[in-house]
Design an enzyme around this catalytic site. Structure first.
Site, PDB file in Angstrom:
ATOM      1  CG  HIS A 132      -1.871  -1.072   1.322  1.00 24.36           C
ATOM      2  ND1 HIS A 132      -1.855  -2.046   2.280  1.00 24.36           N
ATOM      3  CD2 HIS A 132      -2.927  -1.351   0.514  1.00 24.36           C
ATOM      4  CE1 HIS A 132      -2.864  -2.887   2.071  1.00 24.36           C
ATOM      5  NE2 HIS A 132      -3.519  -2.495   0.998  1.00 24.36           N
ATOM      6  CG  ASP A 176       1.713  -1.427   3.474  1.00 31.24           C
ATOM      7  OD1 ASP A 176       1.359  -1.326   4.661  1.00 31.24           O
ATOM      8  OD2 ASP A 176       1.077  -2.051   2.596  1.00 31.24           O
TER       9      ASP A 176
HETATM   10  C1  GLO Z   1      -9.504  -6.706   0.788  1.00 28.77           C
HETATM   11  C2  GLO Z   1      -8.538  -6.660  -0.313  1.00 28.77           C
HETATM   12  C3  GLO Z   1      -7.216  -6.069   0.114  1.00 28.77           C
HETATM   13  C4  GLO Z   1      -6.454  -5.568  -1.081  1.00 28.77           C
HETATM   14  C5  GLO Z   1      -5.243  -4.774  -0.694  1.00 28.77           C
HETATM   15  C6  GLO Z   1      -4.501  -4.242  -1.896  1.00 28.77           C
HETATM   16  O1  GLO Z   1     -10.527  -7.329   0.758  1.00 28.77           O
HETATM   17  O2  GLO Z   1      -8.365  -7.937  -0.840  1.00 28.77           O
HETATM   18  O3  GLO Z   1      -6.445  -6.999   0.823  1.00 28.77           O
HETATM   19  O4  GLO Z   1      -6.086  -6.625  -1.892  1.00 28.77           O
HETATM   20  O5  GLO Z   1      -5.631  -3.743   0.119  1.00 28.77           O
HETATM   21  O6  GLO Z   1      -5.239  -3.353  -2.605  1.00 28.77           O
END
Ligand code: GLO
Ligand code: MG
Length: 346
Positions: free
Chosen positions: A51, A54
């Protein structure tokens, strides 16, 4: 079947989570980013997903110059560790500006915040050496249907995607659909919706998708059909493999944990379509169980990859000509049993 090739694996720092759920606090104490990076390396994974925050914590409080500086420092750390950044995703569901949606908020200032934050994510992605920006559209939908204009929200989404595509001519957007949670109903619930909205943007070639197994199951779909559909358009640019036991909260179970046959079919679709040939990764968006002890904190990731590799052997050793003969005879009962026995065989 396409020529055999090997797969590259990744996960995100959020996949080493602390066990909190809506009904209780964390059950493990948080670990540092450096520790997570070391674990990823020790498990033999190839890349990490990020993210934006992150990569650059507390991003909203930082200037563009500071954001770029921190992203460059992180890129050096990743290079030293020999780990790639698979993608960067703007986390548009934490900030107070996004409580009623990010790109589709009813408030113009909030929509502006969401777009600007996405542009910073793109800057980070480029510095980290990836052209892939993932958009999980967490709050783009409604809790109360009458509270938003769903028709106008399509325009808002396209406006936001266009601003991102214009900001950097090389980036690609991978939309990660999910039908619900945190919203009651989401505006881009399936791969069909994601690929349709891509056509409305200024550069449809640079808008593709990411399939998450659990999200497809929550939409009542078979994830392997979603894979085949996306790959018919050459638009499957990333993948979140995990599992989900029916229609309930998003479980992010280890890959294959709820339904081995559905997992097998996903691996088989990936093989048949040659997923990974353009450098795409197998990402596991899985979480440890709430009950998992710190000692076993990485097991869900290691197990997901083991299961994937075991199912890869199963996909590669599946007797396609025998299956084809049964299809020709329309003996689907025998085909069904053939699959079951293949999965059960040593
Ligand atoms: C939640 C999502 C989440 C995304 C992550 C990347 O349900 O799957 O994990 O994949 O935030 O965008
Ligand atoms: Mg995901």
């Amino acid at each position: 079947m396409a020529k055999k090739h090997s797969y590259k694996f990744c996960f995100g720092p959020w996949n080493i989570s602390e066990g909190a759920d809506p009904y209780g606090p964390p059950t493990r104490s948080p670990q540092t980013f450096d520790w997570k990076l070391d674990q990823l390396k020790a498990l033999g994974f190839d890349a990490m997903m990020f993210h934006d925050d992150d990569a650059v914590p507390d991003i909203d409080a930082k200037s563009e110059v500071q954001i770029r500086k921190e992203a460059r420092a992180l890129k050096r750390r990743l290079d030293d560790a020999g780990i790639a950044a698979e993608m960067v995703a703007p986390r548009l569901w934490f900030a107070p500006q996004t409580i009623d949606g990010a790109y589709t908020s009813n408030d113009a200032r909030c929509r502006k915040y969401a777009i600007e934050r996405s542009l910073r994510s793109i800057d980070i992605a480029r510095i980290m050496g990836t052209d892939l920006v993932v958009l999980w559209l967490a709050r783009e939908g409604s809790y109360i249907r009458e509270s938003k204009n769903a028709r106008r929200c399509v325009d808002y989404l396209v406006e936001a995607f266009d601003a991102m595509l214009a900001h950097d001519k090389r980036i690609r957007l991978a939309i990660e659909p999910k039908p619900n949670e945190p919203m009651d109903v989401a505006y881009v619930p399936t791969i069909g919706h994601a690929l349709a909205i891509a056509q409305l943007t200024r550069d449809p070639k640079r808008v593709g998708c990411l399939i998450e197994s659990a999200h497809a199951i929550l939409a009542g779909l078979d994830p392997s059909d979603e894979i085949d559909f996306a790959m018919a358009f050459n638009k499957l640019w990333s993948l979140h493999l995990n599992d989900q036991n029916g229609l309930k909260f998003d479980q992010d179970k280890p890959f294959g944990s709820a339904n081995l046959r559905v997992a097998f079919n996903q691996v088989r679709s990936l093989e048949q379509n040659g997923y990974g040939r353009n450098g795409e990764y197998i990402c596991f968006d899985v979480h440890p169980f709430r009950t998992t002890s710190e000692e076993h904190w990485l097991a869900h990731l290691d197990n997901s990859r083991r299961t994937f590799l075991r199912l890869l052997e199963k996909a590669r050793s599946f007797n396609d000509s025998e299956a084809k003969a049964l299809v020709q005879k329309r003996d689907y009962a025998a085909l069904d049993q053939m699959v079951i026995e293949h999965l059960l065989s040593k």
